[in-house]
Write an enzyme that holds these catalytic residues in place. Structure first.
Site, PDB file in Angstrom:
ATOM      1  N   SER A   1      -1.178   0.724  -8.010  1.00  0.00           N
ATOM      2  CA  SER A   1      -2.416  -0.044  -7.720  1.00  0.00           C
ATOM      3  C   SER A   1      -2.441  -1.466  -8.290  1.00  0.00           C
ATOM      4  CB  SER A   1      -3.680   0.702  -8.186  1.00  0.00           C
ATOM      5  OG  SER A   1      -3.981   1.790  -7.354  1.00  0.00           O
ATOM      6  N   THR A   2      -1.367  -1.901  -8.956  1.00  0.00           N
ATOM      7  CA  THR A   2      -1.426  -3.227  -9.597  1.00  0.00           C
ATOM      8  C   THR A   2      -0.900  -4.360  -8.714  1.00  0.00           C
ATOM      9  OG1 THR A   2       0.760  -2.997 -10.622  1.00  0.00           O
ATOM     10  CG2 THR A   2      -1.154  -2.246 -11.908  1.00  0.00           C
ATOM     11  N   GLY A   3      -0.516  -4.039  -7.486  1.00  0.00           N
ATOM     12  CA  GLY A   3      -0.029  -5.084  -6.579  1.00  0.00           C
ATOM     13  C   GLY A   3      -1.119  -5.444  -5.587  1.00  0.00           C
TER      14      GLY A   3
ATOM     15  N   GLY B   1       5.324  -4.213  -0.822  1.00  0.00           N
ATOM     16  CA  GLY B   1       5.556  -3.909  -2.241  1.00  0.00           C
ATOM     17  C   GLY B   1       6.557  -2.782  -2.450  1.00  0.00           C
TER      18      GLY B   1
ATOM     19  N   ASP C   1      13.742  -2.310 -10.916  1.00  0.00           N
ATOM     20  CA  ASP C   1      13.374  -2.016  -9.533  1.00  0.00           C
ATOM     21  C   ASP C   1      13.345  -0.496  -9.377  1.00  0.00           C
ATOM     22  OD1 ASP C   1      13.487  -1.509  -6.755  1.00  0.00           O
ATOM     23  OD2 ASP C   1      14.561  -3.380  -6.393  1.00  0.00           O
ATOM     24  N   ILE C   2      12.236   0.016  -8.887  1.00  0.00           N
ATOM     25  CA  ILE C   2      12.076   1.471  -8.751  1.00  0.00           C
ATOM     26  C   ILE C   2      13.134   2.074  -7.822  1.00  0.00           C
ATOM     27  CG2 ILE C   2      10.395   1.391  -6.825  1.00  0.00           C
ATOM     28  CD1 ILE C   2       9.739   3.657  -9.729  1.00  0.00           C
TER      29      ILE C   2
ATOM     30  N   TYR D   1      -3.242  -3.651  -4.299  1.00  0.00           N
ATOM     31  CA  TYR D   1      -4.519  -2.987  -4.570  1.00  0.00           C
ATOM     32  C   TYR D   1      -5.301  -3.593  -5.742  1.00  0.00           C
ATOM     33  CZ  TYR D   1      -3.611   0.584  -1.000  1.00  0.00           C
ATOM     34  OH  TYR D   1      -3.384   1.252   0.188  1.00  0.00           O
TER      35      TYR D   1
ATOM     36  N   ASP E   1       6.328   0.315  -1.622  1.00  0.00           N
ATOM     37  CA  ASP E   1       6.452   1.116  -0.400  1.00  0.00           C
ATOM     38  C   ASP E   1       7.523   0.529   0.533  1.00  0.00           C
ATOM     39  OD1 ASP E   1       5.696   3.202   1.187  1.00  0.00           O
ATOM     40  OD2 ASP E   1       3.789   2.333   1.837  1.00  0.00           O
TER      41      ASP E   1
ATOM     42  N   ASN F   1       0.419   4.025   0.819  1.00  0.00           N
ATOM     43  CA  ASN F   1      -0.959   3.977   1.304  1.00  0.00           C
ATOM     44  C   ASN F   1      -1.222   5.264   2.077  1.00  0.00           C
ATOM     45  OD1 ASN F   1      -0.233   3.571   4.111  1.00  0.00           O
ATOM     46  ND2 ASN F   1       0.376   1.522   3.453  1.00  0.00           N
TER      47      ASN F   1
HETATM   48  P1  ADP Z   1      -0.318  -1.048  -4.725  1.00  0.00           P
HETATM   49  O1  ADP Z   1      -0.555  -1.163  -3.235  1.00  0.00           O
HETATM   50  O2  ADP Z   1      -0.538   0.364  -5.248  1.00  0.00           O
HETATM   51  O3  ADP Z   1      -1.042  -2.102  -5.499  1.00  0.00           O
HETATM   52  P2  ADP Z   1       2.257  -2.478  -4.768  1.00  0.00           P
HETATM   53  O4  ADP Z   1       3.522  -1.908  -4.230  1.00  0.00           O
HETATM   54  O5  ADP Z   1       1.640  -3.618  -4.038  1.00  0.00           O
HETATM   55  O6  ADP Z   1       1.262  -1.221  -4.896  1.00  0.00           O
HETATM   56  O7  ADP Z   1       2.483  -2.918  -6.294  1.00  0.00           O
HETATM   57  C1  ADP Z   1       2.498  -2.046  -7.395  1.00  0.00           C
HETATM   58  C2  ADP Z   1       3.271  -2.691  -8.532  1.00  0.00           C
HETATM   59  O8  ADP Z   1       4.668  -2.535  -8.321  1.00  0.00           O
HETATM   60  C3  ADP Z   1       3.054  -4.201  -8.707  1.00  0.00           C
HETATM   61  O9  ADP Z   1       2.897  -4.467 -10.104  1.00  0.00           O
HETATM   62  C4  ADP Z   1       4.329  -4.818  -8.167  1.00  0.00           C
HETATM   63  O10 ADP Z   1       4.663  -6.036  -8.823  1.00  0.00           O
HETATM   64  C5  ADP Z   1       5.346  -3.772  -8.507  1.00  0.00           C
HETATM   65  N1  ADP Z   1       6.549  -3.726  -7.648  1.00  0.00           N
HETATM   66  C6  ADP Z   1       6.763  -4.291  -6.441  1.00  0.00           C
HETATM   67  N2  ADP Z   1       7.995  -3.977  -5.980  1.00  0.00           N
HETATM   68  C7  ADP Z   1       8.571  -3.174  -6.920  1.00  0.00           C
HETATM   69  C8  ADP Z   1       9.846  -2.522  -7.051  1.00  0.00           C
HETATM   70  N3  ADP Z   1      10.786  -2.629  -6.109  1.00  0.00           N
HETATM   71  N4  ADP Z   1      10.064  -1.781  -8.176  1.00  0.00           N
HETATM   72  C9  ADP Z   1       9.131  -1.657  -9.131  1.00  0.00           C
HETATM   73  N5  ADP Z   1       7.919  -2.242  -9.073  1.00  0.00           N
HETATM   74  C10 ADP Z   1       7.642  -3.001  -7.989  1.00  0.00           C
END
Ligand code: ADP
Length: 174
Positions: A124-126, A34, A12-13, A128, A36, A26
């Site tokens: 961008s992999t969520g 996500g 988890d970031i 987006y 953010d 965004n």
């Molecule tokens: P975007 O809008 O740029 O696509 P997202 O936040 O929707 O960004 O997703 C980007 C990536 O981060 C996805 O692969 C998602 O599964 C992953 N993700 C979501 N939550 C977390 C977190 N807490 N820590 C790390 N990665 C995450």
């Protein structure tokens, strides 16, 4: 300046002990889902307050896609959050330059902050919609191709599939 060491972790970031963590923001800078949502939830209101100030002073029309900007990290273990705006994936238009720019610009901001360790999510992999394997190749190539004082770039992958995609991309660029 040398190329940073790239490490991969599943996790988890918001839990990363790094000088800076990158937010897949965004352009409004006012929060979203996500990564953010998780960063603002765990980091607390100071991050949003900084984002609002940045909007008022510099980004009234929003932060452009491919750019990056830093705020406090509030209650997160990191010192700073670097917010970058990934491109929405498009099947008809090649936006990979904008995705690469997110990584380059984030590292440029990290250099300005004097950050030695920077943790990135898979931008961008969520929501987006960018296919993971392609996004991983773009991310690794962008970091490899950037001159920076950052010593460690850590990709923080939320699930096993993302981790495997980044492993494969790293092996390709080894
Ligand atoms: P975007 O809008 O740029 O696509 P997202 O936040 O929707 O960004 O997703 C980007 C990536 O981060 C996805 O692969 C998602 O599964 C992953 N993700 C979501 N939550 C977390 C977190 N807490 N820590 C790390 N990665 C995450």
């Amino acid at each position: 300046m040398t190329a940073p060491t790239i490490t991969l972790v599943r996790g988890d970031i918001t839990e990363q002990d790094a000088d800076a963590v990158v937010n897949a923001a965004n352009s409004s800078l006012l929060g979203g889902g996500g990564v953010d949502g998780a960063i603002h939830r765990r980091g607390g209101p100071e991050i949003l307050a900084d984002c609002r100030r940045l909007r008022a002073s510099h980004y009234g029309k929003g932060l452009p896609t491919g750019r990056a900007v830093a705020t406090t990290a509030g209650r997160l273990p990191a010192r700073n959050v670097i917010h970058t705006v990934g491109p929405v994936h498009s099947a008809s238009e090649d936006r990979s330059g904008l995705l690469a720019s997110c990584y380059r610009e984030s590292l440029r901001v990290a250099d300005e902050l004097g950050a030695a360790t920077v943790a990135f999510p898979a931008v961008s992999t969520g929501v987006y919609g960018w296919p993971m394997a392609d996004a991983a190749r773009i991310a690794v190539a962008a970091v490899r191709g950037t001159e920076t004082s950052v010593r460690e770039v850590r990709f923080v992958l939320f699930d096993e599939a993302a981790y495997i995609a980044f492993q494969a991309a790293l092996a390709e660029y080894a």
